[in-house]
Design a protein around this motif. Structure first.
Motif, PDB file in Angstrom:
ATOM      1  N   TYR B 125       0.874  -1.176   0.000  1.00  0.00           N
ATOM      2  CA  TYR B 125       0.000   0.000   0.000  1.00  0.00           C
ATOM      3  C   TYR B 125       0.905   1.217   0.000  1.00  0.00           C
ATOM      4  CZ  TYR B 125      -4.163  -2.763   1.189  1.00  0.00           C
ATOM      5  OH  TYR B 125      -5.212  -3.641   1.171  1.00  0.00           O
ATOM      6  N   GLY B 126       1.093   1.807  -1.166  1.00  0.00           N
ATOM      7  CA  GLY B 126       2.053   2.909  -1.292  1.00  0.00           C
ATOM      8  C   GLY B 126       1.614   4.177  -0.590  1.00  0.00           C
ATOM      9  N   MET B 127       0.414   4.646  -0.917  1.00  0.00           N
ATOM     10  CA  MET B 127      -0.049   5.945  -0.422  1.00  0.00           C
ATOM     11  C   MET B 127      -0.133   6.003   1.098  1.00  0.00           C
ATOM     12  SD  MET B 127      -1.135   8.950  -1.413  1.00  0.00           S
ATOM     13  CE  MET B 127      -2.192   9.346  -2.812  1.00  0.00           C
ATOM     14  N   THR B 128      -0.524   4.899   1.723  1.00  0.00           N
ATOM     15  CA  THR B 128      -0.725   4.916   3.174  1.00  0.00           C
ATOM     16  C   THR B 128       0.557   4.612   3.945  1.00  0.00           C
ATOM     17  OG1 THR B 128      -1.577   2.685   2.880  1.00  0.00           O
ATOM     18  CG2 THR B 128      -3.199   4.414   3.228  1.00  0.00           C
ATOM     19  N   GLY B 129       1.639   4.374   3.245  1.00  0.00           N
ATOM     20  CA  GLY B 129       2.917   4.255   3.932  1.00  0.00           C
ATOM     21  C   GLY B 129       3.521   2.865   3.991  1.00  0.00           C
ATOM     22  N   GLY B 130       3.184   2.019   3.023  1.00  0.00           N
ATOM     23  CA  GLY B 130       3.900   0.755   2.896  1.00  0.00           C
ATOM     24  C   GLY B 130       3.430  -0.378   3.784  1.00  0.00           C
ATOM     25  N   GLN B 131       2.112  -0.504   3.925  1.00  0.00           N
ATOM     26  CA  GLN B 131       1.591  -1.649   4.702  1.00  0.00           C
ATOM     27  C   GLN B 131       1.569  -2.911   3.826  1.00  0.00           C
ATOM     28  OE1 GLN B 131      -0.036   1.336   4.519  1.00  0.00           O
ATOM     29  NE2 GLN B 131       0.429   2.115   6.575  1.00  0.00           N
ATOM     30  N   MET B 132       1.349  -4.045   4.470  1.00  0.00           N
ATOM     31  CA  MET B 132       1.299  -5.316   3.756  1.00  0.00           C
ATOM     32  C   MET B 132       0.094  -5.339   2.815  1.00  0.00           C
ATOM     33  SD  MET B 132       1.208  -9.192   5.211  1.00  0.00           S
ATOM     34  CE  MET B 132      -0.410  -9.042   5.953  1.00  0.00           C
ATOM     35  N   ALA B 133       0.338  -5.762   1.580  1.00  0.00           N
ATOM     36  CA  ALA B 133      -0.731  -5.865   0.580  1.00  0.00           C
ATOM     37  C   ALA B 133      -1.016  -7.342   0.331  1.00  0.00           C
ATOM     38  CB  ALA B 133      -0.287  -5.190  -0.709  1.00  0.00           C
ATOM     39  N   PRO B 134      -2.102  -7.646  -0.373  1.00  0.00           N
ATOM     40  CA  PRO B 134      -2.354  -9.059  -0.703  1.00  0.00           C
ATOM     41  C   PRO B 134      -1.281  -9.622  -1.628  1.00  0.00           C
ATOM     42  CG  PRO B 134      -4.049  -7.626  -1.653  1.00  0.00           C
ATOM     43  CD  PRO B 134      -3.198  -6.766  -0.808  1.00  0.00           C
ATOM     44  N   THR B 135      -0.499  -8.737  -2.219  1.00  0.00           N
ATOM     45  CA  THR B 135       0.552  -9.167  -3.152  1.00  0.00           C
ATOM     46  C   THR B 135       1.949  -9.135  -2.518  1.00  0.00           C
ATOM     47  OG1 THR B 135       0.508  -6.892  -3.899  1.00  0.00           O
ATOM     48  CG2 THR B 135      -0.642  -8.484  -5.282  1.00  0.00           C
ATOM     49  N   THR B 136       2.026  -8.750  -1.259  1.00  0.00           N
ATOM     50  CA  THR B 136       3.330  -8.730  -0.571  1.00  0.00           C
ATOM     51  C   THR B 136       3.925 -10.140  -0.580  1.00  0.00           C
ATOM     52  OG1 THR B 136       2.681  -6.884   0.836  1.00  0.00           O
ATOM     53  CG2 THR B 136       4.416  -8.320   1.690  1.00  0.00           C
ATOM     54  N   LEU B 137       5.209 -10.229  -0.913  1.00  0.00           N
ATOM     55  CA  LEU B 137       5.840 -11.544  -1.016  1.00  0.00           C
ATOM     56  C   LEU B 137       6.037 -12.173   0.363  1.00  0.00           C
ATOM     57  CD1 LEU B 137       8.545 -10.858  -3.776  1.00  0.00           C
ATOM     58  CD2 LEU B 137       6.295 -11.921  -4.044  1.00  0.00           C
ATOM     59  N   VAL B 138       6.053 -13.485   0.419  1.00  0.00           N
ATOM     60  CA  VAL B 138       6.286 -14.184   1.685  1.00  0.00           C
ATOM     61  C   VAL B 138       7.669 -13.772   2.194  1.00  0.00           C
ATOM     62  CG1 VAL B 138       6.666 -16.449   2.759  1.00  0.00           C
ATOM     63  CG2 VAL B 138       4.752 -16.118   1.162  1.00  0.00           C
ATOM     64  N   GLY B 139       7.716 -13.386   3.455  1.00  0.00           N
ATOM     65  CA  GLY B 139       8.977 -12.956   4.049  1.00  0.00           C
ATOM     66  C   GLY B 139       9.252 -11.471   3.905  1.00  0.00           C
ATOM     67  N   GLN B 140       8.517 -10.810   3.018  1.00  0.00           N
ATOM     68  CA  GLN B 140       8.750  -9.374   2.784  1.00  0.00           C
ATOM     69  C   GLN B 140       8.308  -8.552   4.000  1.00  0.00           C
ATOM     70  OE1 GLN B 140       6.886  -7.991  -0.832  1.00  0.00           O
ATOM     71  NE2 GLN B 140       7.336  -5.838  -0.413  1.00  0.00           N
ATOM     72  N   LYS B 141       9.197  -7.662   4.430  1.00  0.00           N
ATOM     73  CA  LYS B 141       8.871  -6.832   5.595  1.00  0.00           C
ATOM     74  C   LYS B 141       8.172  -5.555   5.147  1.00  0.00           C
ATOM     75  CE  LYS B 141      12.473  -8.537   8.620  1.00  0.00           C
ATOM     76  NZ  LYS B 141      13.782  -8.313   9.234  1.00  0.00           N
ATOM     77  N   THR B 142       7.075  -5.253   5.824  1.00  0.00           N
ATOM     78  CA  THR B 142       6.357  -4.003   5.557  1.00  0.00           C
ATOM     79  C   THR B 142       6.011  -3.395   6.910  1.00  0.00           C
ATOM     80  OG1 THR B 142       4.112  -4.913   5.668  1.00  0.00           O
ATOM     81  CG2 THR B 142       5.258  -5.117   3.543  1.00  0.00           C
ATOM     82  N   SER B 143       5.370  -2.240   6.910  1.00  0.00           N
ATOM     83  CA  SER B 143       5.068  -1.591   8.186  1.00  0.00           C
ATOM     84  C   SER B 143       4.030  -2.359   9.003  1.00  0.00           C
ATOM     85  CB  SER B 143       4.625  -0.145   7.958  1.00  0.00           C
ATOM     86  OG  SER B 143       3.398  -0.126   7.271  1.00  0.00           O
ATOM     87  N   THR B 144       3.275  -3.259   8.364  1.00  0.00           N
ATOM     88  CA  THR B 144       2.341  -4.089   9.140  1.00  0.00           C
ATOM     89  C   THR B 144       2.715  -5.575   9.086  1.00  0.00           C
ATOM     90  OG1 THR B 144       0.844  -4.096   7.239  1.00  0.00           O
ATOM     91  CG2 THR B 144       0.322  -2.553   9.011  1.00  0.00           C
ATOM     92  N   SER B 145       3.859  -5.868   8.507  1.00  0.00           N
ATOM     93  CA  SER B 145       4.401  -7.236   8.612  1.00  0.00           C
ATOM     94  C   SER B 145       5.887  -7.074   8.965  1.00  0.00           C
ATOM     95  CB  SER B 145       4.214  -8.031   7.311  1.00  0.00           C
ATOM     96  OG  SER B 145       4.837  -7.383   6.204  1.00  0.00           O
ATOM     97  N   PRO B 146       6.132  -6.505  10.167  1.00  0.00           N
ATOM     98  CA  PRO B 146       7.512  -6.159  10.544  1.00  0.00           C
ATOM     99  C   PRO B 146       8.433  -7.382  10.637  1.00  0.00           C
ATOM    100  CG  PRO B 146       6.029  -5.912  12.420  1.00  0.00           C
ATOM    101  CD  PRO B 146       5.169  -6.146  11.215  1.00  0.00           C
ATOM    102  N   TYR B 147       7.840  -8.574  10.782  1.00  0.00           N
ATOM    103  CA  TYR B 147       8.668  -9.796  10.837  1.00  0.00           C
ATOM    104  C   TYR B 147       8.669 -10.520   9.492  1.00  0.00           C
ATOM    105  CZ  TYR B 147       7.750  -8.554  15.641  1.00  0.00           C
ATOM    106  OH  TYR B 147       7.618  -7.839  16.801  1.00  0.00           O
TER     107      TYR B 147
END
Lengths: 351, 247
Positions: B125-147
């Motif tokens: 999610y670009g506009m809202t600041g990089g949260q996990m999207a349904p397309t976020t890769l497994v293992g990819q860290k985002t602001s709502t998938s910090p691990y």
């Protein structure tokens, strides 16, 4: 003179929409309004129109948004839980000033509630419904004839003021069969739709949007919308007065329950009771001025609704000082329609 | 001297707000080129979604409707049914289309609506600041998938181009990327095909474009561009998953 027909209230909504020139309907099945999509799915293809049974209420209101933004008349219909889902789209339509008609043939709630006649969606309809602080036009028919007439009027008001307009009725009005005279649509001088998207070949770029990030833009937009609501309050209020001239107690009621109140009033009049009715037809804009005027003389109001008290708040805000406002309501549910005898009993308690 | 490269006429001569290294600018250009090639700009009605792509109307010289989050496909359906001669497209990000808007896109596709859906997949999610999207890769860290995205809890990234290719109403579904000259050339070709699909009323056309989001990925533009090739493409394979256009 037009032929008299014997039709259901819901069918009258669909017929009124067609007479108003609506050729685009997008909806989703829900009781007790399904006669509307059923009727239009049959009739629209014959008229070169489009009917989509959408995947959801959310999708259907957004289809209305898209179609209306091109300048055509489009509508959707639903009942309470479905209307909740449409609120997002209605807010966007209000924000981007896209007209469109929404018929809400209410169920009882909250939640899944039941399918009985209810007026529990008054707050949702007249106080905005969705986010962001807006109003939509809300019309409350009390007969099959009004379902037809007011649906046509809803399209006109929607176009005139670039706003969504809602028909707020219930299962009693929607499912009841009554005589209908399908009068032709009045010709009105509606403003040219000089804002609709149509492609650049027709002129300058046009954008239909509700996002305003520029300095002061959104504030100005909100004041503009507010001005529109004030204009509606000044010009478009509709109501019915029944035996109010000498009334010592006036009942305020809308839609189906106003019909019951009328019968109770006639019964009371036979007994010599001086009672009358003020029936708001536009719930937004609300007929505050007439309530104020009536309560300069008549100091007793009895508000009756098929809920636990919603419109009564607007009545209380409208009356003059010293007016006694009582409320009699039946929460929605099976067997909740008060018979006229019961209404009369309540009248006698307060008069 | 002959000018061999110029701004597509469908694009306005303005600077975009996109971050350095973001692929939206390139994708905008490909869309505009397809519009120019097929000369549909005069009849185009675009539907903007919510996210970085909302400012479509600032960059494209076309009429635009701004849709609620996820609802662009439904809005486009309303437009197309009312104006069947208009060229109608949506431009949606992954949060918009693949999360909140899955219902709308799947059913528009299944009905075979003659619209073109451009889906920009940058795994976040670009506009809202990089949260996990349904397309976020497994293992990819985002602001709502910090691990890192956890497959057992968050599921695997959704492959929209493959998923929609299963539906009867879809005439064209492809995934392209703009991370290299070679891929841009192919993306241009597929974009034009997706447009032609609607012009010739073949049914629903869908084109997924992989995109870098250096800002939210916490990478330099070059590193982000490389990551598209090293990490995204191996999972989100490029290709045409359905093509019943016959051209």
């Amino acid at each position: 003179m037009a032929k008299r027909l014997f039709v259901k209230g819901n069918e009258a909504v669909a017929m009124g929409a067609l007479e108003a020139g609506c050729r685009y309907y997008f909806g989703y099945p829900i009781t007790p309004q399904s006669d509307i999509p059923e009727y239009l799915s049959r009739e629209l293809p014959k008229l070169g129109g489009e009917f989509i049974q959408a995947e959801s209420e959310i999708a259907s209101i957004n289809m209305v948004l898209g179609a209306s933004a091109t300048g055509v008349r489009a509508m959707t219909s639903s009942a309470s839980p479905g209307i909740s889902l449409k609120q997002e789209g209605i807010s966007y339509m209000a924000g981007s000033e896209v007209p469109g008609v929404i018929a809400n043939i209410c169920r009882s709630g909250p939640g899944l509630g039941g399918i009985d006649a209810s007026q529990a969606d008054y707050f949702q309809a007249v106080k905005g419904g969705g986010h962001g602080g807006y109003h939509i036009v809300v019309l409350a028919p009390a007969s099959v004839q009004e379902m037809y007439d007011l649906t046509m009027h809803a399209f006109d008001l929607a176009d005139m003021y670039r706003t969504p307009a809602m028909i707020l009725a219930d299962a009693v009005i929607g499912q009841m069969k009554e005589a209908l005279i399908p009068n032709p649509r009045p010709t009105l001088n509606l403003p040219e739709k000089n804002w609709v998207v149509r492609g650049r070949k027709h002129g300058e770029q046009r954008v239909v949007k509700s996002l305003h990030l520029g300095d002061g833009e959104l504030e100005a937009h909100n004041w503009h919308l507010h001005g529109k609501y004030d204009e509606l309050r000044k010009k478009e209020v509709m109501y019915e007065e029944f035996m109010t001239e000498d009334a010592e107690l006036i009942i305020t009621a809308f839609g189906s329950v106003a019909r019951i109140a009328k019968t109770a009033i006639m019964m009371g009049r036979e007994e010599g009771l001086k009672i009358g009715l003020l029936r708001p037809i536009t719930l937004f804009p609300f007929p505050s001025e007439i309530i104020k005027k009536l309560t300069e003389r008549c100091k007793k109001i009895l508000d009756i609704e098929l809920n636990t008290g919603q419109m009564v708040e607007d009545v209380r805000l409208s009356v003059t000082c010293g007016t006694e406002v009582s409320f009699y309501g039946r929460p929605p549910g099976a067997g909740s329609l008060p018979p006229p005898e019961e209404v009369l009993k309540v009248v006698k308690k307060y008069i | 001297m002959q000018q061999v490269f110029k701004r597509p006429t469908s694009l306005k001569d303005v600077a975009t707000h996109f971050c350095p290294g973001c692929h939206h600018g390139t994708i905008h250009r490909l869309v505009a080129e397809a519009m120019d090639e097929h000369q549909v700009q005069p009849t185009t009605i675009g539907v903007a979604s919510v996210g970085c792509s909302v400012f479509l109307y600032s960059y494209f010289d076309i009429d635009v409707i701004e849709a609620p989050h996820g609802r662009a496909s439904a809005v486009a359906v309303g437009v197309k049914r009312a104006k069947p001669d208009a060229f109608v497209f949506t431009y949606q990000g992954d949060g918009d289309l693949a999360a909140i808007g899955t219902s709308e896109v799947i059913h528009a596709a299944n009905r075979g609506e003659d619209i073109t859906v451009i889906f920009v997949n940058n795994t976040t999610y670009g506009m809202t600041g990089g949260q996990m999207a349904p397309t976020t890769l497994v293992g990819q860290k985002t602001s709502t998938s910090p691990y890192g995205r956890n497959k057992s809890k968050d599921g695997s990234p959704i492959k929209m181009a493959e998923l929609l290719a299963q539906l009867e109403g879809v005439a064209f579904s492809a995934r392209v990327s703009v991370n290299s000259s070679k891929n841009i050339i192919d993306a241009t070709k597929q974009m034009k095909k997706a447009f032609r699909c609607q012009i010739e009323k073949k049914g629903f056309s869908f084109i997924e474009v992989l995109s870098a989001c250096p800002t939210n990925w916490g990478m330099s533009p070059i590193a982000a561009n490389n990551w598209v090739a090293s990490d995204m493409i191996p999972y989100f394979n490029l290709g045409i998953f359905k093509d019943s256009t016959g051209f």
